[in-house]
Write an enzyme that holds these catalytic residues in place. Structure first.
Site, PDB file in Angstrom:
ATOM      1  N   ARG B  73       0.824  -1.205   0.000  1.00 37.93           N
ATOM      2  CA  ARG B  73       0.000   0.000   0.000  1.00 37.93           C
ATOM      3  C   ARG B  73       0.868   1.269   0.000  1.00 37.93           C
ATOM      4  O   ARG B  73       0.388   2.360   0.298  1.00 37.93           O
ATOM      5  CB  ARG B  73      -0.971  -0.014   1.183  1.00 37.93           C
ATOM      6  CG  ARG B  73      -1.925  -1.224   1.134  1.00 37.93           C
ATOM      7  CD  ARG B  73      -3.204  -1.016   1.910  1.00 37.93           C
ATOM      8  NE  ARG B  73      -4.037  -2.216   1.876  1.00 37.93           N
ATOM      9  CZ  ARG B  73      -4.976  -2.447   0.933  1.00 37.93           C
ATOM     10  NH1 ARG B  73      -5.229  -1.561   0.002  1.00 37.93           N
ATOM     11  NH2 ARG B  73      -5.673  -3.571   0.962  1.00 37.93           N
ATOM     12  N   ASP B 127     -14.356  -4.251  -5.469  1.00 33.26           N
ATOM     13  CA  ASP B 127     -15.602  -3.626  -5.017  1.00 33.26           C
ATOM     14  C   ASP B 127     -16.434  -3.047  -6.159  1.00 33.26           C
ATOM     15  O   ASP B 127     -17.596  -2.717  -5.968  1.00 33.26           O
ATOM     16  CB  ASP B 127     -15.303  -2.530  -3.987  1.00 33.26           C
ATOM     17  CG  ASP B 127     -14.903  -3.088  -2.638  1.00 33.26           C
ATOM     18  OD1 ASP B 127     -15.030  -4.307  -2.431  1.00 33.26           O
ATOM     19  OD2 ASP B 127     -14.468  -2.303  -1.779  1.00 33.26           O
ATOM     20  N   GLU B 221     -20.263  -5.307   4.047  1.00 35.36           N
ATOM     21  CA  GLU B 221     -19.605  -5.014   5.323  1.00 35.36           C
ATOM     22  C   GLU B 221     -19.828  -3.584   5.803  1.00 35.36           C
ATOM     23  O   GLU B 221     -19.809  -3.309   6.995  1.00 35.36           O
ATOM     24  CB  GLU B 221     -18.106  -5.277   5.214  1.00 35.36           C
ATOM     25  CG  GLU B 221     -17.444  -4.440   4.141  1.00 35.36           C
ATOM     26  CD  GLU B 221     -15.975  -4.770   3.927  1.00 35.36           C
ATOM     27  OE1 GLU B 221     -15.279  -5.113   4.881  1.00 35.36           O
ATOM     28  OE2 GLU B 221     -15.528  -4.668   2.764  1.00 35.36           O
TER      29      GLU B 221
END
Lengths: 341, 341, 341, 341
Positions: B73, B127, B221
């Site tokens: 990341r 996503d 979620e």
């Protein structure tokens, strides 16, 4: 033998429907015998919740997960007991009963038989922890599902250089962890039969990391690290009687991250291991058990359960079958541990 | 154009390797252009951790999950910034860079381009919440894996007459929940774009129960019930920066059981959604994106990302592409809600 | 024991790589023993086409189909024979050889052992027709793949009210047909061990049709109907030594359509049965066989092969192991035939 | 709108049941409209073979392959024609009809509409060759099944150093070959839209072989090599109207082996591509089409079919929708051919 009853009790398990189908077809075709199904396990027998099971009602069900009869955890002995069961037999004109279930059901079957009722057991547990049978149906499906899920976790671990922890089922025995861990090439397999310290687990993790691998740990839900009072609640101990999400997987996630400094992620595979389509292996095993259960009934082998021995299905006395859990033997664990490195 | 760099940044996503393979093959075969791969995203570029990517290095990787280049990341702008990236370009003799990543990576790519560096983006998020592209690769695989898992949960629910809750990924948008829920025939789909009260969820559950079904709830979620301060921690908010196990799935398990009286079980599908083999759909989409990224580079379309529009792959300006999350539109939610009954 | 050779011979079979990995890891970790791999079976040993197999070379291969060493049908005894093999042993400093293969390879291993060379066999055949072992690895994967394919055929049959015929592998024995047919709920299973007339097959088909089912027939490639001179060519008899497409499946398609008047379609599953990822079952079995083969070598059990007996892996003398094909016994066929109705 | 009819016509296709379920649920829940199902396509309407379709009859069917209504190739226009259909409408009190089928059915729907009957079409073809819609449902499932099968063939090819040929469906267009070939990383994809010579195919095969790969060829059943009078019979041309086993796959097997000297094996995937469970993608697409078809009926959009455009489902006039096959465009083929090398 003109009419048999059949019921399914306890936890969901891939292959139950194949047992039902095998029994119903063998009953009708070979023995000219009809079947009554009781809904939701012993409850259906106690409360006369019953459905006829002609041949066409079991069409194509061997590949379907779950049980077409429904299930529950009702214990026939604690709900009015043997007399109500006897009344159920009489009311439905049963010559005998095929009871598909786990240890509780098989123990009830034994007790009922000792009181003169005619019952054949079919062992059912995805945990594979029942003695007297080489494997129980459902176990192969659970291992296959767990292995596929762990294969998926591995690619994430490798891409992110993480340690991945997969918590699988196994309340008393580590069979699913042992087989899925071996199939997936885990760097550590943790089972209740063979407790090790967290230090040992961390050492395996660092050893894999040192060889450039993304460490993969497969843990049975009932594993407790040596020297740890379980600060986590294994399956079944929640206020609501539900599986705890914060079990051993979660503990390992936290502890291994602290001990090794590696980013660590746990996944609790949970119910996906016990649902869904059975593997071909389980469909064959379950179908054969269903056929064999009816054969045992036709031969008057009441008080037995049908079991896999090598490649044969044989009836085994319930006295012999019950009593001892089949745990992972030391040599099987050491065989797998060879691969931890 | 003689040499391009390529890197993969952010979360694991099925199809990344197919993008790499598509780009390398198109580069070498069509454009006579070599590739350097940077390890673990921007970190590899900043720290000169680099591997050559000749054709044979990408053999057979399109079906492999994860990324052969590793990921992290690391944000290039906050680690010494544009100058270090520029130095990395120079040191490796790059004519341009293909950056495969999510919103952060695409925003960095835009910034680097505005400073004169030549970058093409390939959008990556399971996503599916990135504007300017109909679908992102990896999403179809995540939906397929989630759907198969939910299919398994359903059989357990039906056998035990339970309400089953499946928590799927979706940090900002409910796309995975919407598609997997629709594919699996859920009785309620809960997404952050469309908050409803727990009372409404319980009403859907009881409605399904009343029709004799085992209620099935699929929840993203990031969903928060209306009127609830989130007493649970969504993905990423843990002390260690790790996914919380006690998220919305757990909350629903507790609340729905209390509200409906039905035995309720939640399963958090977690990381299995983002690992493992991509579906054929994702392999095709990702391969095409990789080829198109190199074409865009060859055409000097720096500062664009490649996107799916209908059945075409087109370059889209990063300015246009970024900025707005692609949420589930109201009409898509209502379309799915038709089936809740 | 310091150095072992390993080779894979004969047809592709899921699980071969798991055997190699199990052997290499057990060798290095438990016995401090290195491995040399010979490419393309006995050819590599005869022609000194050899690769070192350090631990990292077998990383993650247990789930990969095929064999990383390649395979061929080279027979060591007919290519210069024992002396060249002995020279190969000497040149590579081998203390022994693990030979993974079918009947031909095991017979060669026995011959080599009788001439003083040290060989351990690992039985490999998807056909499961080797005596002295309960199951061979690869068989479970073949059955699973065939079952999934047949499940797909069934839905087409039911939608179109057709009779579907699936031709599966089985050169000598009908094990794959028996298990896949039972798992898929076939209305007729046809195996070479139990010839029946075409009239009998047509009667089973019409019986299923009469009950409103779409008849499903699973046939082993080597099945010949009673009273028929085979007018079709089974696997291997083609001019080029390739599998005939117009085998028994095709014959049944034509004859059953004429005899029953039902639209009938045959599918020859072919090579998809022997490629691809092994099931978890096969990965576990194959890994255990690989470990056990090295243990047998370490214990000087040359001239044995490792075999599955119940849940144990045991060494079995090659003399005992060879000689008789393991055919489907009559009682297993009759057990399955119960379900034909 | 109080009552609609629904029928499914033509070849089996994964997702048909999801269309039926989507339509029935949307009809009952949103529009208060009941459904009658006609068995075996137009035959059921012509012969009044009809079943009511209340909500509970479509429970859990969206993941089931095939069609619960059955199908046939009956053409309503050639069996007494429009008047018998009109009578069927009247007899069942239909306000309109949802017709799920391929080009023939959609053409019939157009003709019926031109005669004043109220019909909505839902396009169905696994071949994906219908204009006016980006994708047809069933295509994704066929591509996924074909890709998984080809993945399996690859490992056999690599182990044996063979050239593997996979023949996939595609009567007019090469979409399945294009997508499955790209997903599986084929070294040559052969489609009818882009004929090439056998010499070219052999050159691709030898090029892959020269790079140390096991050549993989994916061919659509309708492909004819340039300069070859088809000496083989494509799907449908057999005496019995059944798929020929000795089609283009067989031809390539023989010719490529002769031309390249490489051992070559063909597998005809056949019916497994059109049966079985739909992918999640197809379940979502089919469900949405079913809902949209009822919406179109409620809005009086008779004479349209519902189509996918980007991410939207829209009604399209049947006039516009029919007429031209959607072939693989040249640029899509060239994009894929980049990877042949």
């Amino acid at each position: 033998m003109r009419r048999l009853g059949i019921l399914t009790s306890g936890g969901d398990c891939p292959g139950v429907n194949a047992v039902i189908r095998g029994a119903v077809l063998a009953g009708e075709i070979v023995h000219g015998c009809g079947f009554m199904g009781f809904r939701d396990g012993w409850r259906g027998l106690l409360e006369q919740d019953v459905v006829p099971l002609p041949r066409h009602s079991v069409r194509g069900i061997s590949r379907r997960g779950g049980t077409i009869l429904g299930t529950s955890r009702t214990n026939p002995l604690s709900h009015g007991g043997v007399d109500r069961v006897r009344a159920g037999f009489r009311r439905n004109g049963l010559d005998g009963l095929i009871a598909i279930g786990g240890e509780g059901t098989l123990a009830a079957a034994r007790e009922l038989c000792s009181q003169g009722l005619q019952v054949i057991g079919v062992p059912k547990t995805i945990d594979n922890d029942l003695g007297a049978t080489d494997y129980t149906f459902g176990f192969d499906s659970a291992v296959q599902t767990a292995t596929e899920a762990i294969d998926r976790l591995r690619t994430t671990g490798e891409s992110h250089h993480r340690c991945m922890v997969a918590e699988v089922m196994g309340r008393n025995a580590g069979w699913i962890a042992l087989h899925a861990g071996m199939a997936a090439g885990a760097h550590a397999i943790l089972i209740p039969e063979h407790p090790v310290t967290l230090d040992q687990v961390a050492a395996w993790v660092m050893s894999a990391h040192g060889r450039g691998r993304a460490p993969l740990v497969v843990v049975a839900e009932a594993f407790t690290p040596t020297g740890q009072a379980a600060p986590y609640a294994p399956r079944g101990l929640d206020t609501f009687g539900r599986p705890r999400l914060g079990g051993i997987g979660r503990l390992l996630e936290e502890e291994l991250q602290l001990m090794t400094g590696l980013e660590t992620r746990a996944t609790v595979l949970g119910h996906i291991q016990r649902g869904g389509e059975p593997t071909a292996y389980d469909r064959v095993l379950a179908t054969r058990l269903g056929i064999a259960a009816v054969d045992a009934a036709a031969n008057g082998r009441w008080g037995t359960m049908v079991a896999l021995r090598g490649t044969d299905i044989v009836p085994v006395g319930l006295e012999e079958a019950l009593g001892t859990l089949k745990l992972v033997p030391e040599e099987r664990y050491l065989e797998a541990a060879v691969l931890f490195g």
